[in-house]
Design a protein around this motif. Sequence first.
Motif, short mmCIF file in Angstrom:
data_model
loop_
_atom_site.label_atom_id
_atom_site.label_comp_id
_atom_site.label_asym_id
_atom_site.label_seq_id
_atom_site.Cartn_x
_atom_site.Cartn_y
_atom_site.Cartn_z
N UNK A 173 0.84 -1.20 0.00
CA UNK A 173 0.00 0.00 0.00
C UNK A 173 0.86 1.24 0.00
N UNK A 174 0.49 2.17 -0.84
CA UNK A 174 1.25 3.41 -1.03
C UNK A 174 0.26 4.48 -1.42
N UNK A 175 0.59 5.74 -1.11
CA UNK A 175 -0.33 6.81 -1.47
C UNK A 175 -0.18 7.26 -2.92
N UNK A 176 0.89 6.78 -3.61
CA UNK A 176 1.19 7.39 -4.92
C UNK A 176 0.00 7.34 -5.88
N UNK A 177 -0.75 6.24 -5.87
CA UNK A 177 -1.86 6.13 -6.81
C UNK A 177 -2.91 7.20 -6.53
N UNK A 178 -3.20 7.43 -5.26
CA UNK A 178 -4.26 8.40 -4.93
C UNK A 178 -3.76 9.84 -5.06
N UNK A 179 -2.50 10.07 -4.70
CA UNK A 179 -1.94 11.43 -4.83
C UNK A 179 -1.94 11.88 -6.30
N UNK A 180 -1.85 10.90 -7.22
CA UNK A 180 -1.86 11.26 -8.65
C UNK A 180 -3.16 11.92 -9.09
N UNK A 181 -4.20 11.79 -8.29
CA UNK A 181 -5.50 12.39 -8.64
C UNK A 181 -5.58 13.87 -8.25
N UNK A 182 -4.55 14.40 -7.58
CA UNK A 182 -4.67 15.74 -6.98
C UNK A 182 -5.12 16.81 -7.98
#
Length: 407
Positions: A116-125
């Motif tokens: 689990x990593x935030x990178x996928x969700x942060x890409x939606x910023x």
Amino acid sequence: MGKALIIGCGGVASVAIHKCVQNSEVFEEICIASRTKSKCDELKAKLDGGKTKITTAQVDANNVDELIALIEEVKPDIVINLALPYQDLPIMDACLATKTHYMDTANYEPEDTAKFEYKWQWEYHERFEKAGITALLGSGFDPGVTGVFSAYALKHHFDEIEQIDILDCNAGDHGYPFATNFNPEINIREVSANGRYWENGEWIETKPMEIKRVYNFPEVGEKDMYLLYHEELESLAKNILGLKRIRFFMTFGQSYLTHLKCLENVGMTSIEPIEFEGNQIIPLKFLKAVLPDPASLGPRTKGKTNIGCIFKGKKDGKDKTYYVYNVCDHEECYKEVDSQAVSYTTGVPAMIGAMMLMTGTWNKSGVYNIEEFDPDPFMEALNKWGLPWKENFDPELVDSDSIKLSE
Ligand code: NDP
């Protein structure tokens, strides 16, 4: 005030929904939608009759088109994602398509890799920012309240925070030799992974359960705790400027660890599919099916949880330490909302996070972790909605600065 669409109807969602119904001024209407609609209908039947209007729906949250159709029909102000981490991205896609605020309690994890990593969700910023909507990531307890505690410590007690230790203690006893307090699949993936902590700008990896400490938790007593990787370490290392070290410890009893080791040794915690009597099965999913349902632990669990953060840093040029924590009683939680404290400590902050967005108290477009907002209204709401916090300005520290002292 408004309407929320809640996706998922498991342990955490059940508490969040009880709390939304208690807070009917904000949550005038809720729609509970999940894979198994009968669970939503059962909860609605139990909670109907108050001021909050409750509807239910069936949805496969892996299917973006189904989600879009549901959001267009319900027209909520916010989608509260309390399904599993695998569904974060499809739900975020549907929120973008319909310009609806989004909130969750766990970061995205691909179903076939335990990472689990935030990178996928942060890409939606940028896309959320352009659409003029907010995604609030990680509004449970940890992640969630631990991020709010960090933002609060920085705002009120420190010029600079150098070290954070997050301590998660569950001293509850459910009487089973082995059971998990939330979704077993997610729980076992988390605790059987390598440990990791962040120090001087680098991630340092440990073997699972390699680093053990004993801590005397207020109102609970002495417990063994182990260093784990936990998702808020990633966002706090980025968002608390000047931080030099952050670690996460969780308590485990000997019986839990012995069972886990044995299950691992025989391959039952694997997420690699195997062939069994002509069918493909995933051992961990099969294990989940034979373990007690976390929702069934509520009536049998006694004892308390204590989750909090110890901060070390500087104020006015002087060294300072600060410990802020919440103690929650399993039996009290069960009396109030028919759930044990692990679901309670996650479901209450989920309701509060949604309230912050629905009332416009937190209002900025884009994708944000919880520590990026003003902590004060959230801290106040914790005291009001069932998770009061306590402070200690001279706490026992976890250990000296040398970290690999283990056992
Ligand atoms: P549960 O397994 O009890 O509940 C999950 C719910 O999601 C179930 O109702 C399930 O439906 C539903 N669901 C699963 N897949 C889908 C799908 N494809 N479409 C629609 N609904 C689906 O889990 P918990 O309540 O224990 O945990 C919920 C979330 O909270 C998890 O993401 C977990 O990681 C997180 N969490 C966060 C914590 C924190 O402090 N931040 C602490 C604890 C948990 P069905 O009934 O059909 O299975």
